[in-house]
Structure formats: C-alpha cells, structure tokens
Design a protein around this motif. Structure first.
Motif, PDB file in Angstrom:
ATOM      1  N   ALA A   1       0.835  -1.202   0.000  1.00 52.77           N
ATOM      2  CA  ALA A   1       0.000   0.000   0.000  1.00 52.77           C
ATOM      3  C   ALA A   1       0.867   1.249   0.000  1.00 52.77           C
ATOM      4  N   GLY A   2       2.088   1.121  -0.502  1.00 55.27           N
ATOM      5  CA  GLY A   2       2.998   2.249  -0.597  1.00 55.27           C
ATOM      6  C   GLY A   2       4.268   1.980   0.168  1.00 55.27           C
ATOM      7  N   ASP A   3       5.395   2.251  -0.465  1.00 56.20           N
ATOM      8  CA  ASP A   3       6.684   2.026   0.195  1.00 56.20           C
ATOM      9  C   ASP A   3       7.539   3.281   0.104  1.00 56.20           C
ATOM     10  N   GLY A   4       7.386   4.130   1.101  1.00 48.40           N
ATOM     11  CA  GLY A   4       8.152   5.366   1.141  1.00 48.40           C
ATOM     12  C   GLY A   4       7.901   6.230  -0.082  1.00 48.40           C
TER      13      GLY A   4
ATOM     14  N   PRO B   1       1.372   0.749  -5.485  1.00 49.64           N
ATOM     15  CA  PRO B   1       0.592  -0.045  -6.443  1.00 49.64           C
ATOM     16  C   PRO B   1      -0.916  -0.088  -6.199  1.00 49.64           C
ATOM     17  N   THR B   2      -1.372  -0.064  -4.942  1.00 54.14           N
ATOM     18  CA  THR B   2      -2.824  -0.101  -4.746  1.00 54.14           C
ATOM     19  C   THR B   2      -3.471   1.196  -5.215  1.00 54.14           C
TER      20      THR B   2
ATOM     21  N   GLY C   1       6.732  11.674  -5.243  1.00 51.85           N
ATOM     22  CA  GLY C   1       5.358  11.197  -5.387  1.00 51.85           C
ATOM     23  C   GLY C   1       5.273   9.754  -5.857  1.00 51.85           C
ATOM     24  N   ARG C   2       5.192   8.852  -4.906  1.00 51.15           N
ATOM     25  CA  ARG C   2       5.166   7.424  -5.243  1.00 51.15           C
ATOM     26  C   ARG C   2       3.962   7.066  -6.106  1.00 51.15           C
ATOM     27  N   THR C   3       2.844   7.806  -5.968  1.00 53.85           N
ATOM     28  CA  THR C   3       1.684   7.515  -6.813  1.00 53.85           C
ATOM     29  C   THR C   3       2.004   7.806  -8.278  1.00 53.85           C
TER      30      THR C   3
ATOM     31  N   PRO D   1      -4.569  11.630  -5.566  1.00 49.62           N
ATOM     32  CA  PRO D   1      -4.627  10.483  -4.665  1.00 49.62           C
ATOM     33  C   PRO D   1      -5.139  10.824  -3.264  1.00 49.62           C
ATOM     34  N   LEU D   2      -5.247  12.102  -2.946  1.00 50.22           N
ATOM     35  CA  LEU D   2      -5.716  12.581  -1.650  1.00 50.22           C
ATOM     36  C   LEU D   2      -4.830  12.052  -0.522  1.00 50.22           C
TER      37      LEU D   2
END
Length: 184
Positions: free
Chosen positions: A9-12, A17-18, A48-50, A139-140
């Motif tokens: 659900a996010g890595d730093g 990916p979710t 910004g990982r998104t 992504p909020l």
C-alpha cells in the motif's frame, strides 16, 4: 519471498501499487480507455510514489503521452524522465491532470517545503483553460494544491477516484482471503 499474502500500500517515496490500481480503474471507468491520452502529472514528482507507479503502469498502453509539471527541485527522477512545464501551458492539451501534494514529510528542512508547497494550485481560472472532458485526479489527501472551488467542476474526479479505491482494496482483500464473492 513471503509465504503470506502482502499488499503493498505504498513504500516510502518509491511506489504505491494499490493507488495505481485505483487510478487505472478510475481512468478506465470515466474515460472508457487506458490508451491514447495525454496525462499531465503535476506537483511533487520527485517523491510522489503515486506518480512513479502510475507512469510504470500506463507506459504499457499505446498512445500515452506524459506532461510532467513540477518545480525544478521536485521534478521526476531522471531515471524516469526529464521535463518541466508550466501548468497553464499544459492545460489545453491534457486528457487527465493528476495533481499531487507537496509532501512536507519528504523535506529535510522547513524552508524548502514552505517555498515549494504552493508552487502549483489548480484554480477555476486554470480549469477554464482545459478541455471540457479533461479529468482531474488526486490520490488525496490534498492540502491546498486544488482550490475547493474546483470541487464542483464535473471534471473533478478525485472524490469518485477515492470511492473506486474502496472497491479496488476490497477486491484485493477478498482475493487474498480467497473468498468467492459469488457465494456472498
């Protein structure tokens, strides 16, 4: 390798990916396709990982063009791409505008954050430059990079995007738990 299911659900500052599954579902549901689009990515593109995940996913589809909009200090890492543009110049060409917040927690000092946090703010006036069917995603949570006056614009899709995120994450959990939804 893990013997148990893991959902990233996010890595730093690397990947998320979710959120990307949510973004892809949102784009596909609202645009009807995942190809042949110009996608503006605006804000903190360095951390910004998104954004990193979304680029990695969408480059697999034909006809995808990215317009990268960020201050020099927050531009996307060079291993991904090198571009810097103004938001106003990019607006007329975009099919999707993916806004991100400048993430205070990624900065080493307060001064840099304060200097960059309001570099891009999406306003009604900037929305007037966009296509009638352009969608705004985020992504909020937002801080102030999207003015609340944009919330009522039919092209503002970030609240619908958040709802799609519920469905995506429910589907992931059901899949990992091997629950047959046909029996529910």
């Amino acid at each position: 390798k893990s013997r148990i299911p893991v959902i990233n659900a996010g890595d730093g500052g690397h990947q998320h990916p979710t959120q990307t599954l949510t973004d892809l579902l949102t784009i596909r549901s609202l645009k009807g396709r995942l190809s042949n689009m110009t996608i503006g990515l605006c804000g903190d593109l360095k951390f910004g990982r998104t954004v990193h995940s979304l680029i990695n996913a969408l480059i697999r589809y034909p006809g995808i063009k990215f317009v990268l909009i960020s201050p020099e200090e927050l531009k996307i890492p060079s291993y991904i791409r090198e571009d810097v543009l103004s938001l106003e110049d990019a607006m007329p060409d975009l099919d999707i505008l993916y806004m991100t917040r400048v993430q205070k927690e990624r900065f080493f000092n307060e001064e840099d954050y304060v200097r960059l946090k309001n570099f891009y703010i999406l306003t009604k006036a900037k929305m007037d430059l966009a296509k009638d069917d352009m969608l705004v995603l985020h992504p909020l949570p937002r801080v102030n990079e999207i003015s609340v006056e944009v919330d009522d614009d039919p092209r503002a899709a970030y609240f619908r995007q958040a709802q799609y995120g519920v469905y995506v994450r429910m589907a992931l959990i059901l899949t990992l738990l091997e629950i047959d939804t046909a029996k529910l």
